[in-house]
Design a protein around this motif. Sequence first.
Motif, mmCIF file in Angstrom:
data_model
loop_
_atom_site.group_PDB
_atom_site.id
_atom_site.type_symbol
_atom_site.label_atom_id
_atom_site.label_comp_id
_atom_site.label_asym_id
_atom_site.label_seq_id
_atom_site.Cartn_x
_atom_site.Cartn_y
_atom_site.Cartn_z
ATOM 1 N N ARG A 710 31.537 -16.227 -2.712
ATOM 2 C CA ARG A 710 31.288 -17.663 -2.990
ATOM 3 C C ARG A 710 31.890 -18.168 -4.206
ATOM 4 N N PHE A 712 33.662 -20.596 -5.402
ATOM 5 C CA PHE A 712 34.163 -22.173 -5.129
ATOM 6 C C PHE A 712 33.492 -23.006 -6.312
ATOM 7 N N VAL A 716 33.651 -28.061 -3.580
ATOM 8 C CA VAL A 716 33.916 -27.111 -2.823
ATOM 9 C C VAL A 716 32.680 -26.683 -2.021
ATOM 10 N N THR A 717 31.680 -26.146 -2.893
ATOM 11 C CA THR A 717 30.474 -25.646 -2.463
ATOM 12 C C THR A 717 29.658 -26.572 -1.599
#
Length: 751
Positions: A710, A712, A716-717
């Motif tokens: 993850r 990011f 983006v998350t």
Amino acid sequence: MSKTTDTDTAAEYERVDPPIGWDGQTLQEMLDHSEQQLEETGRYKGLEELEMKENQPFEYEQLYSRLRGALVSARETALNISASAIVREIGELCFQLYTPEGDCVALSTGIIVHVHTGSLAIKYMIEQDYEHRRGIQPGDVFCNNDNDIGNVHTTDVHTFVPIFHDGELIAWADGVTHEIDIGGKTAGHDLIDATERFEDGLYATCEKIGENDELYQDWKERGKRGTRTPMYWDLDEKCRLAGCHMIRNTVKGMIDDVGAETFKQFMAEAVEEGRQTLNERVQERLFPGTYRDTSFMPMPFEERDHPEPAASQDMMNHLPVEMRVDTDGGLEVDMTGASPPGPHTYNAAEGSMEGGMWVSLTQCLLHDGKVNDGSYFAVDTNYPEGSVVNPQDPSLSYQASWGSIQPTYNAVWKNISRSFLARGFREEVNAGFGMTSDAVQGGGQLDATGEYWAVSTFDLSCQGLGASAARDGLDYGYAMWNPESDLGDIEKWELLEHGAVHLGRRVKPNTAGHGKYRGGSGWEGLRTFTGSSDISMFIGGWDGVGFSTTGMSGGYPYACGYTVTAQDTDFAERIAKQEKYPVDDTPPGSLEEDIEAEDVDRSTAAVLFPTQFDNNDLLHWDMRGGPGYGDPLERPVEKLVDDAEKGIYTPDVIEDVYGVVGELDEEDREFEVDEEATEARREELREEREAESVPATEFWESERERVLDREFSDPVTWMYSGVFERSPEWTESFREFWDLPADYSISEEEA
């Protein structure tokens, strides 16, 4: 069908009792029957053959030409009768004719994105039984700018006039203009700080605003008091109404000439022909298959300190497009996986997305057909309910829905271009377009007269167009939403925007996307303020921290934008002393060399929320270029010489990206190439590429590790967490592509 005379009004028109549809039907019965026929047969009104077109081709085409000519004539005449500057100078208007059920038969030139938005508004009035409850009478006037029902954004305002013949509603005329101000929370026409409907400005939800061809007094007062530019509002309303009445007169004349039944048949066949034409173009020009592309819409609002707490975060919208072309000419566009709506102004109603579809298809696929709702019926679309492209929530803000529409159709254009390429139509390929963001908006009060002036030049409508697979893109001359718009006359704009003076406007080097065929170039502008108070300005840039589309086949995206403000400056002293002052920011960072300022804000976010300015402050913005096509190292040297001499690219960029070494004589604008150094530099660039490249499987593995971890950014998350929450189908395809565990998820809490 009985008729009575209304003695309480001007009594110019006889009242008509419902049902007012054809052959004794209500409008709802006509709509239901038409939709049932389309569903059962796949053809508009179930037409198996176009009898009039086949048997009376000259009369049929003459009727269409006469109608289309009337719509164009209404547009060109009405804007000279009465219109605001934005409508008259830039042509921000369009006229349409609809069937009684609300299906578009033909439209004028102009902002043709509204081919279907008016349709939805008419269908809303039918479904809400205006026929019996509100009343639809000869001489009535209706207005709509409610995006959730049928519009693009709040500042587009529609006027509808029903056209009757012998007690029946024969058709609807619709005129739409773009307003310079709609009375929102801040001055401007594409507000970027609104987060809900209650900040968007004046709304009219399919409202009856007049009868007997006269507008109600209370409606006129509402417009007069509800916007910052009441004179422009009044001028544009008269423009729309005058155009609709011109169209009504033409339609009545056509019926007198050919009879009502022939005119009805003509309208039905024209819509069905539009459906068949698009179907044929798809079959003829697109290669069957499934095509996918994705655009993104960054919103760096925390960085730029959004004034509303709910929106003061960095966000990004996910706008995936899957396009399916079948062998029979069927075309499907599916946006499964689109982000949910949010506390921002980029929410786009389904009708506005459909409008974006038609304004796109008329430019890249349907050059020669009858553009009407037949095209709409020929394409299956899925804008998922509850997503940013179909929120189904009237409480949201829709003020700048183009922030979702334009990125989406960059993805659509690239899918269509790949399909063209598979057919061998290289010249039809288009890598996309520059986003028409960065509109400088706002206004102030002129000290000498106390008059409010608004800034709303539509020079933003001249962005760079993307390259094709056979030629460069168009420089600073394109907007996807209005193919006819242009920069306008800068001197005329300054007569209206009294307190905002242009210091310079020029080609912005290095904004065109690189490629064998480069994208079109963008441009930049610089303004100062004079003789005014209460000046508030903003810029709605969309591509500061990212771009909405890439290039194609090795081409590069266009350059990202930025903004510069300089406040509390010595500009007045420089003018008094006749000293040098800035007229641009080329190269970037040079603006400050010719001005002293207490506060300089230079931001790559390209967004400027409403900011107070004083006289002699400076405001700079730049406009997008278009994306490129093909490997830059394959661009012929002679074309790069031309680029250098025209100021499209600077020599350092030409050397770094294209490997062409040379020297530019700035005074004579002549670029001399060092052929030996060029050969060596191009070979060096190829060796660097080979050294840095990795096999696709290796790249996929490294990216998969980042996905698993993850790894990011926060925006983006935010984006993926929203999509994972609302779209299980897309989430499953994401897990499958990256070979992820079944319980893999992305949420803001896990970041």
